[in-house]
Design a protein around this motif. Structure first.
Motif, PDB file in Angstrom:
ATOM      1  N   VAL A   1      -3.883  51.451  80.092  1.00 16.99           N
ATOM      2  CA  VAL A   1      -2.615  51.605  80.454  1.00 16.99           C
ATOM      3  C   VAL A   1      -2.140  50.351  81.628  1.00 16.99           C
ATOM      4  CG1 VAL A   1      -2.033  53.998  79.992  1.00 16.99           C
ATOM      5  CG2 VAL A   1      -2.902  53.182  82.389  1.00 16.99           C
ATOM      6  N   ASP A   2      -0.740  50.079  81.430  1.00 13.58           N
ATOM      7  CA  ASP A   2      -0.155  49.085  82.425  1.00 13.58           C
ATOM      8  C   ASP A   2      -0.604  49.460  83.958  1.00 13.58           C
ATOM      9  OD1 ASP A   2       0.629  47.166  80.456  1.00 13.58           O
ATOM     10  OD2 ASP A   2       2.424  48.022  80.355  1.00 13.58           O
ATOM     11  N   HIS A   3      -0.229  50.755  84.185  1.00 13.16           N
ATOM     12  CA  HIS A   3      -0.365  51.350  85.745  1.00 13.16           C
ATOM     13  C   HIS A   3      -0.872  52.675  85.495  1.00 13.16           C
ATOM     14  CE1 HIS A   3       1.587  47.698  87.201  1.00 13.16           C
ATOM     15  NE2 HIS A   3       2.706  48.054  86.301  1.00 13.16           N
TER      16      HIS A   3
ATOM     17  N   GLN B   1      -5.425  45.868  84.276  1.00 10.06           N
ATOM     18  CA  GLN B   1      -5.762  44.993  85.633  1.00 10.06           C
ATOM     19  C   GLN B   1      -7.008  45.594  86.584  1.00 10.06           C
ATOM     20  OE1 GLN B   1      -5.409  41.675  85.719  1.00 10.06           O
ATOM     21  NE2 GLN B   1      -3.640  41.208  84.475  1.00 10.06           N
ATOM     22  N   GLY B   2      -7.862  44.963  86.923  1.00  5.09           N
ATOM     23  CA  GLY B   2      -8.615  45.475  88.005  1.00  5.09           C
ATOM     24  C   GLY B   2      -9.461  46.398  87.573  1.00  5.09           C
ATOM     25  N   SER B   3      -9.676  46.782  86.159  1.00  7.74           N
ATOM     26  CA  SER B   3     -10.711  47.948  85.877  1.00  7.74           C
ATOM     27  C   SER B   3     -11.924  47.134  85.496  1.00  7.74           C
ATOM     28  CB  SER B   3     -10.387  48.771  84.792  1.00  7.74           C
ATOM     29  OG  SER B   3      -9.165  49.230  85.382  1.00  7.74           O
ATOM     30  N   ALA B   4     -13.217  47.797  85.419  1.00 14.72           N
ATOM     31  CA  ALA B   4     -14.414  47.261  85.012  1.00 14.72           C
ATOM     32  C   ALA B   4     -14.426  46.952  83.379  1.00 14.72           C
ATOM     33  CB  ALA B   4     -15.631  48.667  85.245  1.00 14.72           C
ATOM     34  N   PRO B   5     -15.076  46.067  83.014  1.00 14.15           N
ATOM     35  CA  PRO B   5     -15.051  45.638  81.599  1.00 14.15           C
ATOM     36  C   PRO B   5     -15.893  46.440  80.760  1.00 14.15           C
ATOM     37  CG  PRO B   5     -16.392  44.120  82.873  1.00 14.15           C
ATOM     38  CD  PRO B   5     -15.639  45.007  84.034  1.00 14.15           C
ATOM     39  N   VAL B   6     -15.558  46.776  79.531  1.00  9.53           N
ATOM     40  CA  VAL B   6     -16.644  47.401  78.548  1.00  9.53           C
ATOM     41  C   VAL B   6     -17.220  46.324  77.913  1.00  9.53           C
ATOM     42  CG1 VAL B   6     -16.508  48.775  76.267  1.00  9.53           C
ATOM     43  CG2 VAL B   6     -14.677  49.200  78.086  1.00  9.53           C
ATOM     44  N   ASN B   7     -18.546  46.215  78.607  1.00 11.89           N
ATOM     45  CA  ASN B   7     -19.513  45.127  78.065  1.00 11.89           C
ATOM     46  C   ASN B   7     -20.779  45.592  77.802  1.00 11.89           C
ATOM     47  OD1 ASN B   7     -20.601  45.545  80.582  1.00 11.89           O
ATOM     48  ND2 ASN B   7     -19.927  43.749  81.686  1.00 11.89           N
TER      49      ASN B   7
ATOM     50  N   ASN C   1      -3.849  35.819  70.776  1.00 13.41           N
ATOM     51  CA  ASN C   1      -2.543  35.636  69.780  1.00 13.41           C
ATOM     52  C   ASN C   1      -2.802  36.262  68.512  1.00 13.41           C
ATOM     53  OD1 ASN C   1      -0.651  34.266  71.327  1.00 13.41           O
ATOM     54  ND2 ASN C   1      -1.437  32.375  70.575  1.00 13.41           N
ATOM     55  N   ALA C   2      -4.105  36.484  67.944  1.00 16.51           N
ATOM     56  CA  ALA C   2      -4.555  37.525  66.970  1.00 16.51           C
ATOM     57  C   ALA C   2      -4.927  38.672  67.234  1.00 16.51           C
ATOM     58  CB  ALA C   2      -5.900  36.481  66.542  1.00 16.51           C
ATOM     59  N   LYS C   3      -4.588  39.038  68.476  1.00 18.42           N
ATOM     60  CA  LYS C   3      -4.428  40.671  68.892  1.00 18.42           C
ATOM     61  C   LYS C   3      -6.031  41.192  68.855  1.00 18.42           C
ATOM     62  CE  LYS C   3       0.058  40.584  69.038  1.00 18.42           C
ATOM     63  NZ  LYS C   3       0.529  40.675  70.507  1.00 18.42           N
ATOM     64  N   LYS C   4      -7.045  40.175  69.408  1.00 17.70           N
ATOM     65  CA  LYS C   4      -8.455  40.698  69.690  1.00 17.70           C
ATOM     66  C   LYS C   4      -8.334  41.502  70.651  1.00 17.70           C
ATOM     67  CE  LYS C   4     -10.563  38.424  66.071  1.00 17.70           C
ATOM     68  NZ  LYS C   4     -11.144  38.841  65.018  1.00 17.70           N
ATOM     69  N   GLU C   5      -9.396  42.509  70.973  1.00 18.90           N
ATOM     70  CA  GLU C   5      -9.335  43.299  71.894  1.00 18.90           C
ATOM     71  C   GLU C   5     -10.246  42.657  73.018  1.00 18.90           C
ATOM     72  OE1 GLU C   5      -8.278  46.089  72.612  1.00 18.90           O
ATOM     73  OE2 GLU C   5      -7.996  47.452  70.846  1.00 18.90           O
ATOM     74  N   ILE C   6      -9.514  41.435  73.879  1.00 16.36           N
ATOM     75  CA  ILE C   6      -9.873  40.834  74.979  1.00 16.36           C
ATOM     76  C   ILE C   6      -9.993  41.900  76.200  1.00 16.36           C
ATOM     77  CG2 ILE C   6      -9.793  38.892  76.475  1.00 16.36           C
ATOM     78  CD1 ILE C   6      -9.847  37.918  73.599  1.00 16.36           C
ATOM     79  N   ASP C   7     -11.222  41.935  76.843  1.00  9.68           N
ATOM     80  CA  ASP C   7     -11.468  42.889  77.820  1.00  9.68           C
ATOM     81  C   ASP C   7     -11.393  42.331  79.193  1.00  9.68           C
ATOM     82  OD1 ASP C   7     -12.382  45.659  78.326  1.00  9.68           O
ATOM     83  OD2 ASP C   7     -14.049  44.882  79.299  1.00  9.68           O
ATOM     84  N   LYS C   8     -12.006  41.058  79.280  1.00  7.16           N
ATOM     85  CA  LYS C   8     -11.747  40.402  80.438  1.00  7.16           C
ATOM     86  C   LYS C   8     -11.803  38.803  80.239  1.00  7.16           C
ATOM     87  CE  LYS C   8     -12.835  40.397  85.386  1.00  7.16           C
ATOM     88  NZ  LYS C   8     -13.139  41.307  86.456  1.00  7.16           N
ATOM     89  N   VAL C   9     -11.226  38.053  81.028  1.00  5.32           N
ATOM     90  CA  VAL C   9     -11.252  36.421  81.056  1.00  5.32           C
ATOM     91  C   VAL C   9     -11.781  36.138  82.374  1.00  5.32           C
ATOM     92  CG1 VAL C   9     -10.198  34.335  80.565  1.00  5.32           C
ATOM     93  CG2 VAL C   9      -9.535  36.397  79.255  1.00  5.32           C
ATOM     94  N   PHE C  10     -12.623  35.243  82.496  1.00  3.20           N
ATOM     95  CA  PHE C  10     -13.226  34.465  83.523  1.00  3.20           C
ATOM     96  C   PHE C  10     -12.761  33.223  83.685  1.00  3.20           C
ATOM     97  CE2 PHE C  10     -16.143  37.784  82.639  1.00  3.20           C
ATOM     98  CZ  PHE C  10     -16.368  38.569  83.837  1.00  3.20           C
TER      99      PHE C  10
ATOM    100  N   ASN D   1      -6.873  41.645  81.582  1.00  5.30           N
ATOM    101  CA  ASN D   1      -7.658  41.402  82.949  1.00  5.30           C
ATOM    102  C   ASN D   1      -8.065  40.128  82.883  1.00  5.30           C
ATOM    103  OD1 ASN D   1      -8.781  42.564  84.887  1.00  5.30           O
ATOM    104  ND2 ASN D   1     -10.344  43.799  84.249  1.00  5.30           N
ATOM    105  N   PHE D   2      -7.959  39.463  84.120  1.00  2.38           N
ATOM    106  CA  PHE D   2      -9.027  38.233  84.305  1.00  2.38           C
ATOM    107  C   PHE D   2      -9.060  37.895  85.967  1.00  2.38           C
ATOM    108  CE2 PHE D   2      -4.495  37.185  84.975  1.00  2.38           C
ATOM    109  CZ  PHE D   2      -4.422  36.015  86.080  1.00  2.38           C
ATOM    110  N   SER D   3      -9.995  37.066  86.229  1.00  2.00           N
ATOM    111  CA  SER D   3     -10.307  36.802  87.384  1.00  2.00           C
ATOM    112  C   SER D   3     -10.608  35.581  87.615  1.00  2.00           C
ATOM    113  CB  SER D   3     -11.605  37.819  87.970  1.00  2.00           C
ATOM    114  OG  SER D   3     -12.627  37.553  87.382  1.00  2.00           O
TER     115      SER D   3
END
Length: 244
Positions: A155-157, A130-136, A18-27, A50-52
């Motif tokens: 991008v979305d797609h 969705q489905g891309s490698a995270p920037v970690n 909600n704070a618009k943080k750059e969330i890269d992936k959620v497990f 992106n989540f899994s």
């Protein structure tokens, strides 16, 4: 995963989104079913995050803290707006060179590609949300820090990016074995975006239908395929050779 780039706990992740943080992936714990977890899942889908789903053992390895069934990674970079980036590159007067990664999933391959992209003057790298490698941390390390020097857009797609680039007069070239055309027979001495596919599936067939050209690398061994970061390097350096 670096702890400073980590958020744990469902409520904390919701607040970060909600704070618009750059969330890269959620497990997310695969068997977690609380109302709060359902709220988080709806929010992630709404924001194309992106989540899994993973077993609780993975979450326990990621953090010793009370994760409540969810751990998120914050990207160490700020992602760029693709439309603005294309406009900036085109207006600069140089021949654009973009790289599109179609659901590449390995963070180390991603980092290696970013490193080569920086060395070959790529103007921007485009990935799907969705489905891309995270920037970690692995991405940063294998890119040798280049991740901070090359603009990366989400991008979305992938098709969205293809249409945007084509509308700006940039030719889309897909790296694929499903063609008779050799990379050395294709002109790259113009505005170009090269698409590299995922490690296991290659470029999506629906994306292949809308590209301008397809090209492959000649293969003389018995294995029949290269690591995607190596193949990407060959494509990028052939572009450099043609432009030199």
């Amino acid at each position: 995963m670096e702890k400073e780039n980590q958020i744990f706990g469902i409520r904390a992740i919701i607040e970060a989104i909600n704070a618009k943080k750059e969330i890269d992936k959620v497990f997310i714990q695969s068997d977690a079913q609380s109302e709060l977890m359902q709220e988080l899942q709806k929010l992630m889908k709404k924001n194309s995050i992106n989540f899994s789903y993973v077993p609780v053992e993975k979450l326990n390895r990621l953090t010793p803290n009370n994760h409540q069934g969810a751990v998120a990674t914050i990207a160490p970079i700020t992602f760029q707006d693709l439309e603005k980036l294309i406009d900036t590159v085109v207006e600069s007067g140089k021949k654009p060179l973009f790289l599109i990664l179609d659901q590449l999933s390995d963070a180390r391959n991603f980092g290696a590609i970013i490193r080569t992209a920086e060395c070959t003057g790529v103007d921007g790298i485009i990935v799907q949300k969705q489905g891309s490698a995270p920037v970690n941390g692995d991405t940063v390390k294998t890119s040798a820090g280049a991740v901070f020097n090359v603009p990366i857009c989400k991008v979305d797609h992938i098709k969205d990016a293809v249409f945007l680039l084509q509308a700006s007069g940039i030719k889309i070239v897909a790296a694929t074995e499903k063609t008779e055309s050799n990379i050395y027979d294709i002109s790259l001495n113009e505005g170009v975006a090269i698409i590299m596919g995922s490690e296991d599936r290659g470029v999506n067939p629906s994306v292949l239908k809308i590209v301008d050209e397809k090209a492959k690398l000649p293969m003389f061994g018995t294995i029949g395929s290269l690591n995607v970061s190596v193949a990407c390097g060959a494509f990028l350096y052939e572009t450099v050779r043609q432009r030199s």
